[in-house]
Design an enzyme around this catalytic site. Sequence first.
Site, short mmCIF file in Angstrom:
data_model
loop_
_atom_site.label_atom_id
_atom_site.label_comp_id
_atom_site.label_asym_id
_atom_site.label_seq_id
_atom_site.Cartn_x
_atom_site.Cartn_y
_atom_site.Cartn_z
CE LYS A 170 -1.89 3.30 1.99
NZ LYS A 170 -1.41 4.59 1.79
CD GLU A 245 13.63 0.92 9.08
OE1 GLU A 245 14.26 1.79 9.26
OE2 GLU A 245 14.23 -0.21 9.28
CB CYS A 279 13.91 9.17 7.92
SG CYS A 279 14.01 7.52 6.78
CD GLU A 369 11.14 12.55 10.49
OE1 GLU A 369 10.28 11.98 10.89
OE2 GLU A 369 12.34 11.98 10.34
P1 NAD Z 1 2.30 8.80 7.37
O1 NAD Z 1 3.09 8.16 8.76
O2 NAD Z 1 0.98 9.19 7.85
O3 NAD Z 1 2.25 7.79 6.05
C1 NAD Z 1 3.08 6.75 5.76
C2 NAD Z 1 2.10 5.64 4.97
O4 NAD Z 1 1.15 4.98 6.18
C3 NAD Z 1 1.20 6.03 4.11
O5 NAD Z 1 1.12 5.07 3.12
C4 NAD Z 1 -0.02 6.19 4.80
O6 NAD Z 1 -1.12 6.16 3.93
C5 NAD Z 1 -0.08 5.23 5.73
N1 NAD Z 1 -1.10 5.29 6.69
C6 NAD Z 1 -1.51 6.50 7.36
N2 NAD Z 1 -2.24 6.11 8.38
C7 NAD Z 1 -2.43 4.97 8.31
C8 NAD Z 1 -3.17 4.21 9.23
N3 NAD Z 1 -4.07 4.71 10.14
N4 NAD Z 1 -3.12 2.79 8.99
C9 NAD Z 1 -2.21 2.24 8.02
N5 NAD Z 1 -1.45 3.01 7.32
C10 NAD Z 1 -1.61 4.41 7.26
O7 NAD Z 1 3.43 9.88 7.00
P2 NAD Z 1 2.84 11.18 6.11
O8 NAD Z 1 1.71 11.93 6.85
O9 NAD Z 1 3.06 11.04 4.73
O10 NAD Z 1 4.17 12.41 6.76
C11 NAD Z 1 4.02 12.76 7.98
C12 NAD Z 1 5.36 12.97 8.80
O11 NAD Z 1 5.89 11.59 8.70
C13 NAD Z 1 6.51 13.76 7.88
O12 NAD Z 1 6.35 15.03 8.31
C14 NAD Z 1 7.71 13.12 8.56
O13 NAD Z 1 8.06 13.64 9.84
C15 NAD Z 1 7.24 11.61 9.00
N6 NAD Z 1 7.78 10.76 7.83
C16 NAD Z 1 9.01 9.88 8.07
C17 NAD Z 1 9.36 9.14 7.11
C18 NAD Z 1 10.48 8.12 7.22
O14 NAD Z 1 10.90 7.66 6.10
N7 NAD Z 1 10.85 7.79 8.67
C19 NAD Z 1 8.72 9.04 5.67
C20 NAD Z 1 7.49 9.96 5.50
C21 NAD Z 1 7.22 10.61 6.63
#
Ligand code: NAD
Length: 462
Positions: A170, A245, A279, A369
Site C-alpha cells: 500500500k 522504520e 528520515c 522531525e
Molecule cells: P504517514 O506516516 O502518515 O504515512 C506513511 C504511510 O502510512 C502512507 O502510506 C499512509 O497512507 C499510511 N498510513 C497513514 N495512516 C495509516 C493508518 N491509520 N493505518 C495504516 N496506514 C496508514 O506519513 P505522512 O503523513 O506522509 O508524513 C508525516 C510525517 O511523517 C512527516 O512530516 C515526517 O516527519 C514523517 N515521515 C517519516 C518518514 C520516514 O521515512 N521515516 C517518511 C515519511 C514521513
Amino acid sequence: MKAYDGMYIGGAWRPAAGQDVIEVVNPVDEQVIGTVPAGTAEDVDTAVRAARGALPGWAATPPAERAARLAALRDVLAARADEIAETVTAELGAPLKFSQAVHAAVPIAVAGSYAELAATYAFEEKTGNSVVHHEPVGVVAAITPWNYPLHQIVAKVAPALAAGCTIVVKPAEDTPLVARLFADAVHEAGIPAGVFNLVTGLGPVAGQALAEHPGVDLVSFTGSTAVGRHIAAVAAGAVKKVALELGGKSANVILPTADLAKAVNVGVANVMSNSGQTCSAWTRMLVHRDQYDEAVELAGTAAAKYGERIGPVVNAKQQARVRGYIEKGVTEGARLVAGGPEAPRDKGYFVSPTVFADVTPDMTIAQEEIFGPVLSILRYDDEEDALRIANGTVYGLAGAVWAGDEAEAVAFARRMETGQVDINGGRFNPLAPFGGYKQSGVGRELGVHGLAEYLQTKSLQF
Ligand code: NAD
C-alpha cells in the site's frame, strides 16, 4: 492528466471495488497529473487472498530461481530507469538529476543486492544435533511513505521475495504512480501471479485494512512515528510481526580536530538533499564553541547556494508544517542565518533552505522531525557535552562524526545511540543494515539483516 485504473492483484490489473479516486499533484506547479483508485477493505482482502494463495508455491521455489526472478526485476528496473526518474520527479517534485542518481539508481542497486543474497544466503544451517531451516514469515503487508517512494517499496519487496514471502504493498497517497510502474516491472520480470500485489489508497482506509487483515503475518511500515505506533498496536492485537522504520533527528557531530569546512558543507548538503525529506538526515549540526561562529558562517553561505537548486516539498500540508516549525524556531529564540518561513515562490510547495544558529537542545526544532530543508546548529562545550546532546532525543536512526583522526571519530560513534553513523563522510552502503535505536523503529532493512526480517526459524533435531 490521466485517470489510471485498477489494482495489481493476482498477476493482473483488476478494476477497483469502489469508485473513489486519489488525485496525484505535481508539487512544482500544483497541477493534478493523474488519479488512481482509492482502494477499500474489499480490494485489500482480494489482494491478501491472492498473496496467501501464491505463498506455498513461492515459498517452495528454490532460492536460485527466486534469485533469477529478482535479477530479472533489477534488469527491468534498470531498463526503465529514465521513466522511474521522470515519474518520481512528477509526483514528488525532486529535481530530475536527483531522481536519476538516487530515486531510480538506489532501488536498482537494492534489487540487485537481493538477487545476489537470495542465491548465496544459507537458508539451512547446522548447530549441534539440529538443522535450522530459515523459512519465509508468510504474507507481508508493506505500507510505505512518499519521500523515497520506490526505494522504500523495493527495500521491503526485494528481501520479502528473496525470503520466499508474498506481499501486498500500500504505497503513499502522494506517490502512487511510481508504485504502479513498479508493479508493471514485477509483471515484466515474470514474477508469478499473486507473489506481489499493489493496492493504492488512503492510509486510514486501505492501510488500516491491510494492517488489520488476519491473512497478514508481518506488517512492515515506513513513515511517521505516530502512524507507526498505531500500526504496531493494531498488529499486536493479532500477534503479527512488525517492522517499523520511523523518524529521526540525527546528529552531525563535528569534533574540534575535523576539517571544519568539509564537515559543514557535506552536512548542509545532507540536510538539503531531497528538500530535507529524509528520515536519516543530519538535521542537528553539533559544533565546538570555539569553532561555532565560523561553522555558522560557512553553513549560511552553503545553504544560500541551494536557493535555486532545491525542489519543493511534497504537498501543501508538508509546506505548512515545515514553515510552522521555522516560525516556532524564531519564536523560541533561535537565530535565522539563511532562509525563513516565507514561501520563496508564488507557485509550488517550495520552502527556503533554512539554517538556524543558537539552537539549544531543548528547543522544538532540536527535538522534533521537521522533514523539510531546515538545519539546526547547536554549540557544545566538550566531548561529553556533545555526546549528551547527540543522544538527547527520542530518535536514533543515523548520524555522522568528523575528526582529524578516524579512530577518534569511531570512538565517539560507538557511544552514540543510533543505528548508523557515517565516519568522515562515509558513503551510503546499500548492504549495511538500516534502522533505528529508540523510537526510530523496530527491525532493520537492507542487506542480510534486512533479509532476516522476513525469515523465521524451524529447527529439526537428530
Ligand atoms: P504517514 O506516516 O502518515 O504515512 C506513511 C504511510 O502510512 C502512507 O502510506 C499512509 O497512507 C499510511 N498510513 C497513514 N495512516 C495509516 C493508518 N491509520 N493505518 C495504516 N496506514 C496508514 O506519513 P505522512 O503523513 O506522509 O508524513 C508525516 C510525517 O511523517 C512527516 O512530516 C515526517 O516527519 C514523517 N515521515 C517519516 C518518514 C520516514 O521515512 N521515516 C517518511 C515519511 C514521513
